[in-house]
Design a protein around this motif. Structure first.
Motif, PDB file in Angstrom:
ATOM      1  N   ALA A 222       0.834  -1.212   0.000  1.00 58.33           N
ATOM      2  CA  ALA A 222       0.000   0.000   0.000  1.00 58.33           C
ATOM      3  C   ALA A 222       0.864   1.256   0.000  1.00 58.33           C
ATOM      4  O   ALA A 222       0.513   2.260  -0.621  1.00 58.33           O
ATOM      5  CB  ALA A 222      -0.933  -0.011   1.209  1.00 58.33           C
ATOM      6  N   LEU A 223       2.005   1.210   0.668  1.00 60.33           N
ATOM      7  CA  LEU A 223       2.911   2.368   0.680  1.00 60.33           C
ATOM      8  C   LEU A 223       3.485   2.630  -0.708  1.00 60.33           C
ATOM      9  O   LEU A 223       3.772   3.781  -1.053  1.00 60.33           O
ATOM     10  CB  LEU A 223       4.067   2.132   1.659  1.00 60.33           C
ATOM     11  N   LYS A 224       3.629   1.613  -1.506  1.00 59.83           N
ATOM     12  CA  LYS A 224       4.201   1.750  -2.851  1.00 59.83           C
ATOM     13  C   LYS A 224       3.177   2.235  -3.869  1.00 59.83           C
ATOM     14  O   LYS A 224       3.537   2.688  -4.951  1.00 59.83           O
ATOM     15  CB  LYS A 224       4.760   0.407  -3.327  1.00 59.83           C
ATOM     16  N   THR A 225       1.893   2.125  -3.534  1.00 55.88           N
ATOM     17  CA  THR A 225       0.823   2.494  -4.462  1.00 55.88           C
ATOM     18  C   THR A 225       0.588   4.008  -4.433  1.00 55.88           C
ATOM     19  O   THR A 225       0.320   4.558  -3.363  1.00 55.88           O
ATOM     20  CB  THR A 225      -0.488   1.768  -4.082  1.00 55.88           C
ATOM     21  N   PRO A 226       0.695   4.679  -5.577  1.00 49.38           N
ATOM     22  CA  PRO A 226       0.447   6.128  -5.609  1.00 49.38           C
ATOM     23  C   PRO A 226      -0.977   6.440  -5.137  1.00 49.38           C
ATOM     24  O   PRO A 226      -1.924   5.735  -5.498  1.00 49.38           O
ATOM     25  CB  PRO A 226       0.618   6.487  -7.082  1.00 49.38           C
ATOM     26  N   GLN A 227      -1.094   7.456  -4.329  1.00 47.12           N
ATOM     27  CA  GLN A 227      -2.389   7.874  -3.811  1.00 47.12           C
ATOM     28  C   GLN A 227      -2.841   9.153  -4.528  1.00 47.12           C
ATOM     29  O   GLN A 227      -1.999  10.005  -4.839  1.00 47.12           O
ATOM     30  CB  GLN A 227      -2.293   8.147  -2.295  1.00 47.12           C
ATOM     31  N   PRO A 228      -4.142   9.306  -4.761  1.00 42.42           N
ATOM     32  CA  PRO A 228      -4.626  10.548  -5.393  1.00 42.42           C
ATOM     33  C   PRO A 228      -4.378  11.727  -4.455  1.00 42.42           C
ATOM     34  O   PRO A 228      -4.377  11.582  -3.233  1.00 42.42           O
ATOM     35  CB  PRO A 228      -6.114  10.291  -5.597  1.00 42.42           C
ATOM     36  N   ALA A 229      -4.195  12.887  -5.044  1.00 41.66           N
ATOM     37  CA  ALA A 229      -3.962  14.098  -4.248  1.00 41.66           C
ATOM     38  C   ALA A 229      -5.197  14.434  -3.427  1.00 41.66           C
ATOM     39  O   ALA A 229      -6.329  14.245  -3.877  1.00 41.66           O
ATOM     40  CB  ALA A 229      -3.609  15.265  -5.180  1.00 41.66           C
ATOM     41  N   ALA A 230      -4.980  14.934  -2.218  1.00 38.71           N
ATOM     42  CA  ALA A 230      -6.097  15.356  -1.351  1.00 38.71           C
ATOM     43  C   ALA A 230      -6.735  16.601  -1.915  1.00 38.71           C
ATOM     44  O   ALA A 230      -6.084  17.447  -2.521  1.00 38.71           O
ATOM     45  CB  ALA A 230      -5.574  15.608   0.062  1.00 38.71           C
ATOM     46  N   ARG A 231      -8.032  16.698  -1.719  1.00 36.48           N
ATOM     47  CA  ARG A 231      -8.764  17.879  -2.227  1.00 36.48           C
ATOM     48  C   ARG A 231      -8.996  18.858  -1.129  1.00 36.48           C
ATOM     49  O   ARG A 231      -9.124  18.646  -0.038  1.00 36.48           O
ATOM     50  CB  ARG A 231     -10.090  17.456  -2.806  1.00 36.48           C
TER      51      ARG A 231
END
Length: 66
Positions: A57-66
């Motif tokens: 999960a740490l390696k998976t890019p996360q969408p930017a917070a809005r």
């Protein structure tokens, strides 16, 4: 933890002497995590599968917070 446990220091050890990090140990069915600055204090343990999922999960890019 047994004295024979082989701990590995994180490759992201921070600046200076490199002691500001965590260490992990593979205990077969669990992964142990401890603070490298205080190795004789509390140790967290996680089932191997849960720890592996956490690392993925740490390696998976996360969408930017809005």
């Amino acid at each position: 933890m047994a004295a024979l446990t082989q701990w590995k220091k994180s490759s992201f050890s921070g600046g200076g002497e490199g002691n500001d990090c965590v260490e992990v140990a593979d205990l077969r069915s669990h992964i142990a995590v401890r603070d490298s600055k205080t190795p004789t204090r509390a140790t967290l343990t996680f089932p191997t599968g849960a720890f592996t999922a956490f690392l993925e999960a740490l390696k998976t890019p996360q969408p930017a917070a809005r």
